[in-house]
Scaffold this motif. Sequence first.
Motif, short mmCIF file in Angstrom:
data_model
loop_
_atom_site.label_atom_id
_atom_site.label_comp_id
_atom_site.label_asym_id
_atom_site.label_seq_id
_atom_site.Cartn_x
_atom_site.Cartn_y
_atom_site.Cartn_z
N PRO A 222 0.83 -1.22 0.00
CA PRO A 222 0.00 0.00 0.00
C PRO A 222 0.85 1.26 0.00
O PRO A 222 1.91 1.32 0.64
CB PRO A 222 -0.81 -0.13 1.29
N ILE A 223 0.38 2.27 -0.70
CA ILE A 223 1.10 3.53 -0.77
C ILE A 223 0.99 4.30 0.53
O ILE A 223 1.81 5.17 0.83
CB ILE A 223 0.58 4.40 -1.96
N GLY A 224 -0.01 4.00 1.33
CA GLY A 224 -0.14 4.61 2.65
C GLY A 224 -0.48 6.09 2.60
O GLY A 224 -1.12 6.58 1.66
N ASP A 225 -0.01 6.83 3.60
CA ASP A 225 -0.33 8.25 3.71
C ASP A 225 0.31 9.10 2.63
O ASP A 225 -0.02 10.28 2.49
CB ASP A 225 0.09 8.78 5.08
N ALA A 226 1.23 8.52 1.88
CA ALA A 226 1.83 9.28 0.78
C ALA A 226 0.83 9.50 -0.34
O ALA A 226 0.91 10.48 -1.07
CB ALA A 226 3.06 8.54 0.24
N GLY A 227 -0.13 8.59 -0.48
CA GLY A 227 -1.10 8.67 -1.58
C GLY A 227 -1.85 9.98 -1.66
O GLY A 227 -1.87 10.62 -2.73
N PRO A 228 -2.49 10.43 -0.58
CA PRO A 228 -3.23 11.69 -0.64
C PRO A 228 -2.36 12.90 -0.97
O PRO A 228 -2.83 13.86 -1.59
CB PRO A 228 -3.83 11.81 0.77
N VAL A 229 -1.08 12.87 -0.55
CA VAL A 229 -0.18 13.98 -0.84
C VAL A 229 0.09 14.05 -2.34
O VAL A 229 0.02 15.12 -2.96
CB VAL A 229 1.13 13.84 -0.06
N ILE A 230 0.39 12.89 -2.94
CA ILE A 230 0.66 12.85 -4.38
C ILE A 230 -0.61 13.18 -5.16
O ILE A 230 -0.57 13.93 -6.14
CB ILE A 230 1.20 11.47 -4.78
N GLU A 231 -1.73 12.64 -4.72
CA GLU A 231 -3.00 12.90 -5.39
C GLU A 231 -3.33 14.39 -5.41
O GLU A 231 -3.85 14.93 -6.40
CB GLU A 231 -4.12 12.13 -4.70
N ALA A 232 -2.99 15.08 -4.33
CA ALA A 232 -3.27 16.52 -4.23
C ALA A 232 -2.37 17.34 -5.15
O ALA A 232 -2.70 18.47 -5.49
CB ALA A 232 -3.11 17.00 -2.80
N GLY A 234 1.27 17.26 -4.57
CA GLY A 234 2.51 17.54 -3.86
C GLY A 234 2.25 18.10 -2.48
O GLY A 234 1.11 18.34 -2.08
N ILE A 235 3.33 18.33 -1.75
CA ILE A 235 3.20 18.68 -0.34
C ILE A 235 2.51 20.03 -0.10
O ILE A 235 1.71 20.18 0.82
CB ILE A 235 4.58 18.64 0.36
N PHE A 236 2.79 21.03 -0.97
CA PHE A 236 2.15 22.33 -0.76
C PHE A 236 0.67 22.28 -1.11
O PHE A 236 -0.16 22.85 -0.41
CB PHE A 236 2.87 23.41 -1.57
N ALA A 237 0.34 21.62 -2.21
CA ALA A 237 -1.06 21.50 -2.59
C ALA A 237 -1.84 20.73 -1.53
O ALA A 237 -2.98 21.08 -1.20
CB ALA A 237 -1.18 20.80 -3.95
N TYR A 238 -1.21 19.71 -0.97
CA TYR A 238 -1.85 18.93 0.10
C TYR A 238 -2.04 19.79 1.34
O TYR A 238 -3.09 19.74 1.99
CB TYR A 238 -1.00 17.71 0.42
N ALA A 239 -1.03 20.58 1.67
CA ALA A 239 -1.12 21.44 2.86
C ALA A 239 -2.24 22.46 2.71
O ALA A 239 -2.97 22.75 3.66
CB ALA A 239 0.22 22.14 3.09
N ARG A 240 -2.38 23.02 1.51
CA ARG A 240 -3.47 23.96 1.29
C ARG A 240 -4.83 23.26 1.32
O ARG A 240 -5.80 23.78 1.88
CB ARG A 240 -3.28 24.69 -0.06
#
Length: 248
Positions: A222-232, A234-240
């Motif tokens: 499983p990709i785990g918690d990295a999945g939602p970050v990549i889906e968003a 990247g890290i800044f888009a996920y943070a926003r």
Amino acid sequence: MATSTTPSLNFTTFTSFPHNNFSSFSHSLSFPTSPFSNHNLSFSSHFTLPPTPRAHAPSTSTAPSSSTSSFHGLCYVVGDNIDTDQIIPAEYLTLVPSKPDEYEKLGSFALIGLPASYTARFVEPGESKTKYSVIIAGANFGCGSSREHAPVALGASGSAAVVAESYARIFFRNSVATGEVYPIESEARLCEECRTGDVVTIELEESRLINHTSGKEYRLKPIGDAGPVIEAGGIFAYARKTGMIPTR
């Protein structure tokens, strides 16, 4: 009495991408099912990314498709210890990803550093996009220097995901931070099971890869918690997206 601590990974990056202003952000993410189980990845970054995900498969005559949960198309198979200089040689690091034309050029040079034993080119000469949606690799993919251009070049080429036996962790975290490609770990040694040109589907939610050419299925980690970050995106888009930093 002894106490235990959770290891952490820390990195600082300075790459600037289009669509956003320069900003900084620090955050800790846990990836319990990633290749770096029980590690916290602490992102202390000074780079910005486009607000939309880049990890999408290209359009080719084999009708590949992608969504946030699956990718379908041709695969390109490489072996062990593919380093960042093979992914994108140093001579092309002068290309600036924040400039759309140079971002496209960067993609056209993806995996151009592979040795001559790889007779099939990942990106055909004169083209800027690859016909391969998925890269299948052996162990230690992305080793070598810490250049963020490596996952960026793969994403710019139109590839959506890498499925490898294992990763150099800096490539893994750069892939997550930039949101360019999904770095997925396989349970089996798929680089010996698949061939370049095979038609495959990756189903993230089911954590499996289907090789339609051979008719075989394989379990993925499983990709785990990295999945939602990549889906968003990247890290800044996920943070926003999650309200960690203000949305402009």
